[in-house]
Enzyme design. Structure first.
Site, PDB file in Angstrom:
ATOM      1  CB  ALA A  60      -4.245  -7.733   3.577  1.00  9.89           C
ATOM      2  CB  ALA A  61      -2.776  -4.231   0.181  1.00  9.98           C
ATOM      3  CD  GLU A  76       2.566  -2.492   9.941  1.00  5.81           C
ATOM      4  OE1 GLU A  76       2.054  -2.746   8.998  1.00  5.81           O
ATOM      5  OE2 GLU A  76       1.738  -2.040  10.829  1.00  5.81           O
ATOM      6  CB  ALA A 134      -6.161 -10.629  10.780  1.00  4.77           C
ATOM      7  CB  CYS A 180     -11.281  -9.102  10.014  1.00  5.05           C
ATOM      8  SG  CYS A 180     -11.025  -8.165   8.375  1.00  5.05           S
ATOM      9  CE1 TYR A 217       4.040 -17.286   6.515  1.00  2.00           C
ATOM     10  CE2 TYR A 217       2.308 -15.899   5.553  1.00  2.00           C
ATOM     11  CZ  TYR A 217       3.118 -17.231   5.680  1.00  2.00           C
ATOM     12  OH  TYR A 217       2.731 -17.919   4.811  1.00  2.00           O
ATOM     13  NE  ARG A 229       6.090 -15.536   2.691  1.00  2.00           N
ATOM     14  CZ  ARG A 229       5.177 -15.829   2.150  1.00  2.00           C
ATOM     15  NH1 ARG A 229       4.592 -15.266   1.074  1.00  2.00           N
ATOM     16  NH2 ARG A 229       4.283 -16.905   2.534  1.00  2.00           N
ATOM     17  CE  LYS A 274     -38.231 -16.664   8.877  1.00  2.00           C
ATOM     18  NZ  LYS A 274     -39.057 -16.483   9.961  1.00  2.00           N
TER      19      LYS A 274
END
Lengths: 448, 448
Positions: free
Chosen positions: A11-12, A33, A41, A43, A62, A71, A360
């Site tokens: 991400a960063a 990388e 991701a 997560c 990507y 890019r 609640k």
């Protein structure tokens, strides 16, 4: 022409690369990388393991090729940065058994976090798995395929989400958490118990306040988890006791660790080492409620920190990262858990006097079908300023309650401000007295 | 012992009564309600008509008996307040054919809004129905029972929601809106067109920019809607061209109308007439973005205004109502529509220079199943301050996007503030770049 090297394609790192390119069409940008995927991701891993997400490669936004082509960023995958020389301004990268040296004018360290592996006997046994990168999914799936009982060590986000994934796959799940509650860094005991009840109801064999002291093996593989209280037969173990900043390269680059143990950065994401930036899970952040440094490694801030680091690397202090308020979300099946700001425990540790309300409520008008129960806890300091909110409810809209609260918390809203907030209503989306407004009213102790 | 009379038992009136009782256990509080229900939810009417809500009486939160018993508030139902004497401090009430006089020290006028009935030929024909109170539901249901084609005049919230209800009941629906778009007071044309497409897709015969000029009858009942462009056979008509403040009694009490045509009040909900308060749909509000008076009659602010009026009536200026930012929500089947702040049209009318971004995004991570498309429009002024947000998406969570934006708007957040807002993420609840953050980024024109 400025040469920017970014270590880490998550991400960063990817945000930093994209931002640097956007602001400087001429910069030479290289992203290094260690794995095979960028813009990945983590997560999503539990959902790729469970099969809810069919193809783990979709956890990549990507491909390296797209990133290079669209890019004009050079992407080195399966490339391990092994050394940084801050004087010569080089990074040594090992790729395909060969070592190469990259020259940088600006270095952005976005190496993320890595799983903590506690030093307990047997922790190195085969069959004990950690969860870090989407790249790990095929191995996780094949390792878990023939397991019938899986022990999860750790009741944080990864532990809770992997428990759902494993139940989804028909496994028996035994979860061990050393602390007295699940998500101890996010929730207070009263709110956490709602999640614990749900997990038990779904069949998780939950062992809270029970420290794992040893792993035992049979036939060269893990076969049991031993705690202070007993021994539990397992076929596999997910080790999810926490993460720590992967800061080695940042330190080699001359960065320092801050009080939290993560890399110290200022609001420009500068490390203090000349022309070395850090962003994402490797770096500390400022907590906007307390002004103190915290280490809360989550993707949304990693993206923004990367963007700040990338912009500043090529243009110099054009962006500032204002910090976080600790917003976080998870779910266990249909129970959504979200929080922002300070918990009671955090406020206590900091010596902040607070008042609290726990209510609640329902997610829709009481007469509208399909409403779900929601639990809201809200804290305010003695001046009435909202410190934090914890929410659990059986509807994904409650994740957004934490977002509403997050904006209120980071902008210094008081109980009265939140009570009078112009939150919308129609019977299918909220009750006319929104649960956050009810919580604010209760917290006002009769003033509202 | 202060005597408080409250005219109106809806959101504002009932909140005022409850608050007055809470702050003054000794006050004599009488609430006068023209219909049979108090604490009723007119927003639920379309769902009670469609049968989604089985029993229209569930649109009442408290029965009059509960209110009397639990709160010691005298409730007069089916009681029409017909006159106010501000000098003698009396209200004349007609109930069961008999007139009675109530004495007050403090009067709270919470008479709400009533449907506009345009003066066009045939508008009084039987079979032309308006939607105002839950009490109307049985009549609406029986009138609509044997209709196969229903004309809806007006494409505001009630028109859109009744269109859903009527399709639900298997009716053919022809909707006429004089303006060029649906929800003209809430949405700009670009966003409104998304709703129009959805309505057409679901089978609504949509006539935008088409003014109704006459209703024709046959056999003493409405049988056709005549517009500038044609004549349309219908069995019934829902007249939903708008509402106006029901201000007659407030005027009799000495209150004045403000520039919007609703009752002028200050932040204490005082009308200026001695000891006369107004709250809810009958009263003007301040728009917190512009500081100008607006008339936006919606239940959440009515509740809060009632609470302010009730508290101040017995305790004197203990609470202030800070105004609204125009947050509103509706839905058409699975398409949720929410907005806050200023629309482009509103900004233009006020001469406010603005910039805008319109994006299309998703409600979840791109790899997570079940995501829905969402359209977001965001406006900011020349200083970067967020002016307003419009959202349409096929997931009810988008209603909460407007709430997040509402808190940002009312607290003066800029584009950069919103971009860096600590909005939460997990793949099942939001993309890592939340649609609001993407909209802020696009609106920054490359700065973020």
């Amino acid at each position: 022409m400025v040469r920017v090297v970014i270590i880490g394609g998550g991400a960063a790192g990817a945000s930093a690369a994209a931002r640097a390119r956007r602001l400087d069409p001429n910069a030479e940008i290289v992203m290094v990388e260690a794995g095979s995927m960028i813009t990945h991701a983590p997560c999503g891993i539990p959902y790729a393991v469970s099969g809810v997400v069919a193809d783990y490669k979709s956890l990549m936004t990507y491909t390296p090729e797209e990133f290079e082509k669209e890019r004009n960023i050079k992407v080195l995958i399966n490339a391990k940065a092994v050394d940084v020389d801050p004087d010569k301004r080089t990074v040594t990268v090992v790729r395909g058994g060969r070592s190469e040296t990259l020259q940088w004018d600006k270095l952005i360290v976005a190496t993320g976090a890595k799983p903590l592996v506690p030093k307990i006997p047997g922790v190195d046994l085969p069959g004990i798995l950690t969860v870090r990168l989407p790249d790990d999914v095929p191995l996780l799936k094949s390792e878990l395929a023939d397991a019938s009982t899986v022990g999860i060590v750790g009741g944080g986000y990864i532990g809770v989400e992997m428990a759902e994934a494993l139940l989804h796959l028909g496994k028996k799940v035994i979860l061990f958490e050393m602390m007295d509650r699940l998500l101890p860094a996010a929730l207070d005991a009263d709110m956490s118990s709602v999640l614990a009840e749900e997990m038990k109801k779904r069949g998780v064999d939950l062992h809270l306040g029970e420290k794992v002291v040893e792993f035992r093996g049979f036939g060269g593989k893990v076969s049991a988890v031993v705690t202070e209280k007993g021994e539990y037969k397992v076929d596999k173990v997910i080790l999810a006791v926490g993460v720590k900043p992967d800061a080695d390269l940042a330190l080699k680059a001359g960065a320092k660790l801050g009080e939290t143990g993560a890399v110290a950065v200022n609001e420009y994401m500068e490390t203090g080492a000349p022309d070395v930036y850090a962003a994402g899970d490797v770096a500390e952040k400022v907590h906007r409620v307390t002004g103190r440094k915290v280490w809360i490694p989550l993707a949304p801030s990693a993206n923004k920190e990367g963007q700040v680091a990338g912009g500043n690397a090529v243009k110099g202090r054009v962006l500032r990262f204002p910090g976080v308020v600790g917003t976080a979300v998870t779910k266990f099946f249909d129970l959504y858990v979200a929080r922002t700001g300070l918990s009671e425990e955090e406020a206590q540790k900091l010596g902040i006097k607070y008042d609290k309300a726990v209510i609640k409520a329902r997610t829709k008008a009481q007469y509208y079908p399909g409403y779900a129960p929601v639990h809201v806890k809200m804290l305010a300091d003695q001046s009435g300023r909202i410190l934090g909110v914890q929410v659990l409810g059986w509807d994904h809209i409650v994740a957004a309650y934490a977002d509403i609260a997050a904006v209120a918390v980071e902008r210094g809203a008081t109980i009265e401000d939140l009570f009078f907030a112009d939150i919308g209503y129609m019977p299918a989306t909220a009750p006319v007295w929104h649960p956050l407004i009810v919580a604010a009213r209760v917290l006002s102790r009769g003033k509202l």
